[in-house]
Structure formats: structure tokens, C-alpha cells
Write a protein that holds these residues in place. Structure first.
Motif, PDB file in Angstrom:
ATOM      1  N   TYR A 116       0.858  -1.183   0.000  1.00 28.33           N
ATOM      2  CA  TYR A 116       0.000   0.000   0.000  1.00 28.33           C
ATOM      3  C   TYR A 116       0.895   1.234   0.000  1.00 28.33           C
ATOM      4  N   LEU A 140      -8.557  -3.715   0.256  1.00 27.26           N
ATOM      5  CA  LEU A 140      -8.944  -2.879   1.387  1.00 27.26           C
ATOM      6  C   LEU A 140      -8.923  -1.431   0.907  1.00 27.26           C
ATOM      7  N   MET A 156      -0.257   1.060  11.579  1.00 27.74           N
ATOM      8  CA  MET A 156      -1.696   0.928  11.338  1.00 27.74           C
ATOM      9  C   MET A 156      -2.255  -0.083  12.338  1.00 27.74           C
ATOM     10  N   GLN A 174      -4.098   5.334  13.204  1.00 30.01           N
ATOM     11  CA  GLN A 174      -2.695   5.551  12.865  1.00 30.01           C
ATOM     12  C   GLN A 174      -2.148   6.665  13.745  1.00 30.01           C
ATOM     13  N   LEU A 219      -4.324   6.346   1.671  1.00 27.21           N
ATOM     14  CA  LEU A 219      -3.777   4.992   1.505  1.00 27.21           C
ATOM     15  C   LEU A 219      -4.425   4.306   0.321  1.00 27.21           C
ATOM     16  N   PHE A 268      -9.582   2.524   1.596  1.00 28.40           N
ATOM     17  CA  PHE A 268      -9.580   3.432   2.733  1.00 28.40           C
ATOM     18  C   PHE A 268     -10.283   4.743   2.421  1.00 28.40           C
ATOM     19  N   TYR A 306      -9.361   1.820  11.370  1.00 34.19           N
ATOM     20  CA  TYR A 306      -7.946   1.705  11.714  1.00 34.19           C
ATOM     21  C   TYR A 306      -7.504   3.006  12.361  1.00 34.19           C
ATOM     22  N   PHE A 352      -8.874   5.924  10.166  1.00 26.53           N
ATOM     23  CA  PHE A 352      -9.284   5.592   8.802  1.00 26.53           C
ATOM     24  C   PHE A 352     -10.418   4.578   8.831  1.00 26.53           C
ATOM     25  N   PHE A 401     -14.069  -1.607   8.529  1.00 24.89           N
ATOM     26  CA  PHE A 401     -13.044  -1.490   9.559  1.00 24.89           C
ATOM     27  C   PHE A 401     -12.833  -0.025   9.951  1.00 24.89           C
TER      28      PHE A 401
END
Lengths: 113, 114
Positions: free
Chosen positions: A35, B102, B45, B39, A43, B104, B37, B91, B35
Motif C-alpha cells: 500500500y 482494502l 496501522m 494511525q 492509503l 480506505f 484503523y 481511517f 473497519f
């Protein structure tokens, strides 16, 4: 005993150089990812490998070439580095494809001068 | 295609108070996961909480809980009894069962005031 480890943590280099970032996971996972987190913290997935096979390849310049010598390692090689490549690169792994738990490395901050 | 939208670039909360971070998403997949997350400045993460889309019950993890509204495609995170260590970028993300990508959101920077 880090689950997903990346090296180096920081990388400062000149425009035009070639550099590699290494990633290793000791979780026995089949699937690994790269990523990119840009300067605005966004991201985005770049690549994914499952058992050494490329399964996700987003719109990434050809200068970026991932390599998976075995399922525990996924390296990222970048040719002819450009200023816009400056970012944090995260490696991640999951037990298998379509598994919902991703484990992230601590990231490699790449600065291209 | 999957998209995740976080409309709050920054939020602030007093220590010990409650704060809610917003997230909306769009996906064409019937089987997906959501999800949150965290940071922190360390860059790591950290998975805070996850929700399976097929489950109606909202996920909770200690002081963290979600409000999952499937029809509205909304997935907000509530942090109760906020602590200084909660200060971080948060996130929201979605993972499609078929694509395994995934995706974000753009993140919400949470400040916790003592």
C-alpha cells in the motif's frame, strides 16, 4: 518477533536512483500486499500476491516492480525514482485471499530529493 | 467499485468525553467487511474494530463501538471516555469479499484535549 517487518524504515535518495524495500512476514500467511500512503495520508493499494502469484495490480507506473521469492517475502523495487514517489509504503499480509484480517508492517518512509 | 468517504478531516474531543467519527461507503459486493484503523504518529496501522456486513449487531471493543446502518451505507465510530492516547488519524475502510482490496477513506485526525 515482529509479524510483518519492513526494511528500511526510512529511505532518502536522489531523483533517478533505483531502490528496493523489503518485506517479510512470519505469520505463515499466503497473501501479501503493498500500500502507498501519500503526503495527504491517503492509503491506496498497489499490489497483492497470493502464494508468489500476482493477483492485484492497480494502476501503478512500470517503474514499480514487486517480487515475491516465496510466500513469506514481498519486495518492492522502484526504478528511476521521481519526486512524486515520496510517500510511506506499507507492506501487509493476510492468511489467504478474501480473508478479512490484514496485518500491517510499520511502513517505509521514502523521501526523493 | 468500492468507495469510502470520511467527511470530517479533523475532530476534537475533551478527555473523558465521547466523540463520533463519520464514515459512509459504497460497494456493489454483497459480502464485505468494514473497519476502523488508527494511525498514531508512530505510523503503525492499528486495527480498532471490524464489522461483518452480514451481521446486524454493532461491533464493540471496550470503549470503541460502531453504528452500522447497512441500508444507509453508514459506519460511524464512537469513542467513549476519550483518552489522550486516542489522539491519532482514524481511517474507515471496506474490504470486498471478492476483490480482497482494502479501500480506505481519507481519514479523520482526532485531537484529544486534556
Amino acid at each position: 518477533d515482529t509479524a510483518v517487518s519492513q526494511t528500511p524504515k526510512y529511505l532518502v535518495t536522489q531523483m533517478g536512483n533505483d531502490k528496493s524495500i523489503k518485506c517479510e512476514q512470519n505469520l505463515g500467511h499466503d497473501t501479501m500486499y503493498w500500500y502507498k500512503q501519500d503526503s495527504k495520508k491517503f492509503l491506496k493499494i498497489m499490489f497483492s500476491y497470493n502464494n508468489k502469484e500476482l493477483i492485484i495490480n492497480e494502476t501503478v507506473p512500470n517503474r514499480f516492480s514487486p517480487k515475491s521469492p516465496d510466500k513469506a517475502h514481498l519486495n518492492l523495487h522502484i526504478n528511476s525514482l521521481e519526486l512524486g514517489d515520496s510517500a510511506v509504503y506499507f507492506c501487509a499480509s493476510s492468511l489467504r485471499v478474501s480473508n478479512e484480517k490484514l496485518f500491517f508492517g510499520s511502513g517505509t518512509q521514502l523521501s526523493v530529493l | 467499485a468500492q468507495t469510502v468517504t470520511q467527511s470530517q478531516p479533523e475532530m476534537s474531543v475533551q478527555e473523558a468525553e465521547t466523540v463520533t467519527l463519520s464514515c459512509t461507503y459504497d460497494t456493489s459486493e454483497s459480502d464485505y467487511y468494514l473497519f476502523w484503523y488508527k494511525q498514531p504518529p508512530s505510523r503503525q496501522m492499528i486495527l480498532v474494530i471490524r464489522q461483518e456486513a452480514y451481521k446486524q449487531q454493532n461491533a464493540t471493543e471496550n470503549r470503541f463501538s460502531v453504528n452500522f446502518q447497512k441500508a444507509a451505507k453508514s459506519f460511524s465510530l464512537k469513542i467513549s471516555d476519550s483518552q489522550l492516547g486516542d489522539a491519532a488519524m482514524y481511517f474507515c475502510a471496506s474490504l470486498g469479499g471478492a476483490t480482497n482490496k482494502l479501500i480506505f477513506g481519507t481519514g479523520t485526525l482526532l485531537a484529544v484535549q486534556p
